[in-house]
Design a protein around this motif. Structure first.
Motif, short mmCIF file in Angstrom:
data_model
loop_
_atom_site.label_atom_id
_atom_site.label_comp_id
_atom_site.label_asym_id
_atom_site.label_seq_id
_atom_site.Cartn_x
_atom_site.Cartn_y
_atom_site.Cartn_z
N ASP A 102 68.82 -9.81 64.71
CA ASP A 102 68.55 -9.81 66.38
C ASP A 102 68.88 -8.60 66.80
OD1 ASP A 102 67.96 -12.50 66.72
OD2 ASP A 102 70.21 -13.07 66.69
N ASP A 123 62.22 -13.58 61.68
CA ASP A 123 62.96 -14.52 62.49
C ASP A 123 62.63 -14.76 63.64
OD1 ASP A 123 65.19 -16.30 62.61
OD2 ASP A 123 66.46 -14.65 63.40
N VAL A 124 62.45 -16.23 64.10
CA VAL A 124 61.90 -16.41 65.37
C VAL A 124 62.88 -17.18 66.01
CG1 VAL A 124 59.49 -17.17 64.66
CG2 VAL A 124 61.09 -18.89 64.73
N THR A 181 68.56 -15.60 69.61
CA THR A 181 67.35 -14.66 69.60
C THR A 181 66.20 -14.98 70.47
OG1 THR A 181 67.34 -15.18 67.02
CG2 THR A 181 65.45 -14.35 67.73
N SER A 195 69.04 -17.14 62.28
CA SER A 195 69.26 -15.68 62.45
C SER A 195 70.58 -15.52 61.28
CB SER A 195 69.59 -15.03 63.86
OG SER A 195 68.49 -15.26 64.47
MG LIG Z 1 68.10 -16.72 66.09
#
Ligand SMILES: [Mg+2]
Ligand SMILES: Nc1nc2c(ncn2[C@@H]2O[C@H](COP(=O)(O)OP(=O)(O)OP(=O)(O)O)[C@@H](O)[C@H]2O)c(=O)[nH]1
Length: 596
Positions: free
Chosen positions: A27, A58-59, A38, A15
């Motif tokens: 986030d 973004d995971v 996250t 992130s």
């Molecule tokens: Mg993250």
């Protein structure tokens, strides 16, 4: 636009990197910022030096959120694997890589981040060795810091180059937008977001949510309203009406997808998984049962219908573990029932051989890899399994149909066709006097279209006035009295073919009881219902007239067009419905079928 998902172990700096590249906060939730991790998918984007936009999905890296991670990665054509220089390769680095590899994602970047905290060389060497043998083996690698910004300009250039190397997207193809976020906007209704990987979306169009039609009220891409959005893109679709989709549902081009609760698949090498499983495809995670069929093939049964196509890649996971150990490639989305003894093993062998035959579909040029050395089933394979399919069936199953010599856009497996030809000869021969109407033969063979029956007629079979006969079998002659009776009926019906004679007149003509049965067998007359007798070409002639009516038409319009009474019109229309030549609507009106 170019869409790329992050991947990598918890806290390795995914992130932070996305934030440094885009200036946006991936986030979104207060809880994520409070816990410094996250939890849900994050979305951010920026312009690259080429002018192209890159959007990041973004995971989360934490093992508890693997379902969310897979929902983010599932539809993305490329991945950015992030490894912290100071921590090196970790458990979820490996698990995420395995998932990407099983999904066949072969475009990406390896980014060693937190390079300000430690020498990135050992982490890079370790990661490189872990990538060996996967479909991401040769991706470019870089070292960066999301905090000091070192290496970021090179990363930006590498992203541009990666986008340049992606295969072109099919912007005319059917849409299957896997929902990865669903929310409600006061006054506007439900919004579904996702990564559009193929096709084009338009404001105002109708899509299907599962099998429910839904109207697109408005579209946005990257927070900007748009009338048209073409793949590849991040897109937000505002839906009209009282719908309540959730993550994992798909918005579909109507008619272009086959929703199925079971599919036959090829499993990635290794021990087939057992027990209660989750199938991950797109952003969906669906409870799934597995029945191994041998030879690396299996039948999967899903807890809810899924829009699947031949060639789709998906993951199977034991829900109690974060690691994904099995990948699947969809081979058939209309799996035949397996009832006879030995049917499962035979099916396994047939699936294993799929793709070997001539005309088999090669893996479509795309962003996903086929299992090395294994082709995908093509039209020839699917026809061998299903016998007869329409061009539309093949298209919704995900296979390009070759040109067909058959009428009505039908395709048949050569062996199945030969079997049908034999069966037609048998039913005609078995029809007593060796004659059968096309309608009756279609019904007896269970064929979906009368044109197929016609196409099956070959010597010694003959076709005359809608009746199939055998030239080598002289029709058993009707008694002269009966032939005269039929000729009289023909004469009476010449001008008004739908004015069925009364029961009294039939008796006077000598067309009652056994005589009537013999005349019908001979294909001379048609008993529409008890007491309503017409000539055998009545359905063809009726459809000819009904086609001239504006559609839909009522019974009374049909009655007038056919110049007859309700006594005849009602059962005749019902017979046409049964033959699939007219379709009755809820209000009782009808339309003529397109296929006749
Ligand atoms: Mg993250
Ligand atoms: N010094 C330094 N710290 C970094 C760098 N990248 C990330 N960090 C720190 O590492 C911690 C984790 O960073 P995140 O970006 O949240 O990591 P993540 O991979 O997104 O974590 P999850 O989403 O929970 O999997 C934070 O405290 C960041 O400030 C970097 O390049 N240098």
């Amino acid at each position: 636009m170019f869409v790329i998902a992050t991947a990598g172990h918890v806290d390795h700096g995914k992130s932070t990197l996305v934030r440094a590249l885009t200036g946006m906060e991936p986030d979104r939730w207060a809880e994520e910022r409070r816990r410094g991790m996250t939890i849900d998918l994050g979305f951010a984007w920026t312009a690259l030096p080429s002018g192209r936009t890159v959007a990041f999905v973004d995971v989360p890296g934490h093992e508890r959120f693997v379902t969310t991670m897979l929902a983010g990665v599932g539809p993305c054509p490329a991945a950015m694997i992030v490894v912290a220089a100071d921590e090196g390769w970790c458990v979820q680095s490996g698990e995420h890589l395995a998932a990407l590899d099983l999904l066949g994602v072969r475009h990406g970047l390896l980014v060693i981040t937190r390079a300000d905290l430690a020498d990135p060389a050992p982490a890079l060497a370790e990661a490189r060795s872990r990538l060996r043998g996967t479909c991401l083996e040769t991706i470019p690698a870089l070292a960066v810091s999301g905090v000091t910004g070192q290496g970021l300009p090179k990363l930006v250039t590498a992203l541009d180059r990666l986008a340049d190397g992606l295969p072109p997207t099919d912007t005319d193809g059917p849409v299957r937008l896997w929902a990865d976020r669903v929310f409600t906007v006061t006054g506007a209704g439900v919004v579904v977001t996702g990564t559009l990987t193929a096709g084009t979306l338009r404001a105002g169009q109708t899509l299907h949510l599962g099998d429910e039609p839904v109207r697109v009220r408005g579209l946005q891409t990257l927070n900007t309203p748009a009338d048209v959005v073409t793949a590849t893109a991040r897109v937000a679709v505002n839906l009209r009406g009282p719908v309540s989709p959730s993550r994992g549902d798909a918005l579909l081009t109507p008619g272009a997808w086959h929703l199925t609760t079971s599919a036959d698949v090829r499993l990635s090498p290794g021990e087939p998984p057992k027990g209660d499983l989750l199938l991950h495809i797109g952003s969906a995670a669906v409870p799934t049962r597995i029945r191994p069929l041998g030879e690396g093939a299996a039948r999967l049964s899903f807890a809810r219908p899924l829009p699947l196509r031949v060639g789709d890649r998906a993951l199977l996971r034991n829900p109690s573990r974060s690691a994904v150990t099995t990948g699947v490639v969809v081979l058939d989305v209309r799996p035949p029932t397996l009832t006879r003894r030995g049917a499962a093993a035979a099916r396994g062998a047939a699936l294993a051989a799929a793709g070997a035959s001539r005309g088999a579909g090669k893996d479509a040029p795309g962003t996903r890899d086929a299992v090395p050395g294994c082709g995908l089933p093509g039209a020839a394979d699917l026809l061998r399994w299903h016998g007869l399919l329409s061009g539309a069936d093949l298209a919704t199953m995900g296979v390009t149909a070759p040109p067909s010599p058959l009428p009505g856009g039908w395709h048949a497996d050569p062996e199945h066709w030969a079997g049908l030809r034999k069966a037609l000869a048998e039913v005609v021969t078995g029809a007593g006097d060796g004659r059968l109407t096309v309608e009756a033969a279609t019904h007896l063979l269970g064929l979906p279209d009368r044109r197929l029956t016609r196409a099956l007629i070959a010597p010694p079979l003959t076709l005359e006035a809608g009746v199939i006969g055998r030239q080598d079998l002289a029709p058993s002659p009707l008694p002269a009295r009966l032939r005269q009776a039929i000729d009289r009926l023909r004469a009476e019906l010449a001008d008004r073919p739908f004015q069925a004679p009364s029961a009294r007149r039939l008796t006077e003509l000598g067309l009652a009881g056994r005589n009537l049965v013999a005349a019908e067998r001979a294909g001379a007359v048609l008993v529409v219902t008890a007491g309503v007798v017409l000539l055998s070409d009545a359905p063809d002639r009726a459809v000819e007239r009904l086609r001239l009516l504006p559609a839909p038409f009522t019974v009374s319009q049909a009655r007038v067009a056919l110049q007859t009474t309700r006594r005849v019109a009602v059962p005749l229309l019902e017979m046409l419905d049964g033959l699939g030549r007219t379709t009755r609507r809820e209000n009782g009106s009808r339309t003529c079928a397109a296929v006749n």
